[in-house]
Design an enzyme around this catalytic site. Sequence first.
Site, mmCIF file in Angstrom:
data_model
loop_
_atom_site.group_PDB
_atom_site.id
_atom_site.type_symbol
_atom_site.label_atom_id
_atom_site.label_comp_id
_atom_site.label_asym_id
_atom_site.label_seq_id
_atom_site.Cartn_x
_atom_site.Cartn_y
_atom_site.Cartn_z
ATOM 1 N N MET A 36 0.849 -1.196 0.000
ATOM 2 C CA MET A 36 0.000 0.000 0.000
ATOM 3 C C MET A 36 0.888 1.250 0.000
ATOM 4 O O MET A 36 0.419 2.357 0.308
ATOM 5 C CB MET A 36 -0.941 -0.011 1.201
ATOM 6 C CG MET A 36 -1.891 -1.222 1.192
ATOM 7 S SD MET A 36 -3.483 -0.892 1.962
ATOM 8 C CE MET A 36 -2.951 -0.523 3.633
ATOM 9 N N HIS A 43 9.281 -3.442 3.473
ATOM 10 C CA HIS A 43 8.959 -3.643 2.053
ATOM 11 C C HIS A 43 10.227 -3.926 1.242
ATOM 12 O O HIS A 43 10.226 -4.775 0.351
ATOM 13 C CB HIS A 43 8.284 -2.397 1.473
ATOM 14 C CG HIS A 43 6.988 -2.031 2.116
ATOM 15 N ND1 HIS A 43 6.864 -0.959 2.982
ATOM 16 C CD2 HIS A 43 5.761 -2.587 2.038
ATOM 17 C CE1 HIS A 43 5.600 -0.868 3.386
ATOM 18 N NE2 HIS A 43 4.908 -1.850 2.839
ATOM 19 N N GLN A 159 -2.932 -12.230 7.417
ATOM 20 C CA GLN A 159 -3.032 -12.013 5.967
ATOM 21 C C GLN A 159 -2.297 -13.116 5.223
ATOM 22 O O GLN A 159 -2.796 -13.665 4.230
ATOM 23 C CB GLN A 159 -2.442 -10.645 5.614
ATOM 24 C CG GLN A 159 -2.336 -10.359 4.134
ATOM 25 C CD GLN A 159 -1.915 -8.917 3.873
ATOM 26 O OE1 GLN A 159 -2.746 -8.000 3.905
ATOM 27 N NE2 GLN A 159 -0.628 -8.697 3.646
#
Lengths: 304, 304
Positions: A36, A43, A159
């Site tokens: 996102m 990341h 997730q």
Amino acid sequence: MKVARNIAEVRQWIKQLRQQHSQAGGEATVGLVPTMGFLHDGHASLMRRAKQTSDIVVISIFVNPIQFGPNEDFERYPRDEQRDLALAEREGVDIVFMPAVEDMYPTPTKTHVTVAELTDTLCGASRPGHFDGVSTVVTKLFNIVKPDAAFFGAKDAQQVAVIKQMVIDLNMDIDIVACPIVREADGLALSSRNVYLSAEERSQALVLSRSLEMVKQRMMEQPALTAGDVRNMLRTEIGTSSIAIIDYAEIMTFPQLESLEDDVVLRELSSEVIVALAVKFGKTRLIDNTIFEPSLTPQTVVHA
Amino acid sequence: MKVARNIAEVRQWIKQLRQQHSQAGGEATVGLVPTMGFLHDGHASLMRRAKQTSDIVVISIFVNPIQFGPNEDFERYPRDEQRDLALAEREGVDIVFMPAVEDMYPTPTKTHVTVAELTDTLCGASRPGHFDGVSTVVTKLFNIVKPDAAFFGAKDAQQVAVIKQMVIDLNMDIDIVACPIVREADGLALSSRNVYLSAEERSQALVLSRSLEMVKQRMMEQPALTAGDVRNMLRTEIGTSSIAIIDYAEIMTFPQLESLEDDVVLRELSSEVIVALAVKFGKTRLIDNTIFEPSLTPQTVVHA
């Protein structure tokens, strides 16, 4: 590095890079890192891992409206396109896919991908509809990018469990790779939402990683440690922060996310377990977790 | 023709045929015809259409348990493997994929693909969960076969609408081709379930195609025909059968499947409409439909 602003463009770039690879003799593999944005070193670690195993690395940057509840932070979720592009470039990403909301949802989606059971607990219980939004957008991204592998951070452990289940159930031919949580030197798990924290909140938030460490330490010292002991320990430790408000502080099996009775002796379990926390500091809800196999935890010999 | 009995095998055969094509210079296209077997000429028409546009034609034969309700005909659904294989061979199919239930659902699926709104009416209302089962298994088949195009019969018009919506919403890179209903000489729409019918039931079932024809005829003669007129006409005509029990006899917009008020004058609509029937004859529930654009219906000049 190519920057694709819409679906047609990213498909075109991927096709082109695939063709270049196939002309060079091999069949190219594509690794996808869905994000996102407001990228941090967590990341970056996913991108590095993707580069190790994929010929072409695609990252998507898309703040997905349908995974936010009506009172959540979709509007104020932090965004910084220039910084994100610089980080992706530095990590050697081939294609950044940054679609507009209108491109991903030209009309409100009638179709949802839902994963039952795994989404009933933890963040699924606190954020109704959240994981439907996640599995739906991830399916869309998979269909657009057609990756061979996709890389997710273990911080969002539920997730990961949901996406892995979805990939198995729907026969998606994609390798789901979970990468370890990246932490600041003082233990705070990296999160785009850390930017919301005041200095005081940030300092108090260290209670999360500290209590997870404490559980692992206690596992080594106490062979008879139960799930109930862990829950008590978490509540006591997190309770030392004057501003922490616990959403959940749980221990469950992983990746099935089945609850454990208080009297279960952890060392007697054959599966992995997750200790998972969601705690609010001021307006900011942070999550953290650790996953381990209790039966394999080494024991500390305590000298009398 | 290859017969693949499980997922690994069909993936292997498709990969091999794709490679053969790419060695021959081009990139092969794959056409998929998903079926539940007990093949008839309606299925054959899908295979022929697939052959026209695809280099490799794959048909799947799988009676999908999760699209049947608890009191429906999953167990007794007709099966005839040898006849099916002979028909597929005759039509020049390249690969028949006939997985076992345990291969498609090694554990009960936790993941479902659901398409809202379009599934609230017609068969979706009469068969709760049916379309979730359809869109879920079709997604699985798409992920296994990775077709460029997939071919569906227009008799299952709501299924076509649902699958098209799913493909758009989830960005599946697959062309969905709906092929016309194939009928017996006397008008009965081909269906694997026709085998359930007694001679008397089969004869009475002709009321379905007859009433659809009547609607189209009336459209030509009566410029002011309303949705309510059509509903009355259908109920009256189907009522002439002593054994017909109407599940629904509806007229709606297509493919949106939005209901039309009784006083809507059809010729004033800009979209297509579907006249859709589901009627029981004895224990057998049959469906039939016709889709047309009222504003384009030619008018019959009635000579006074």
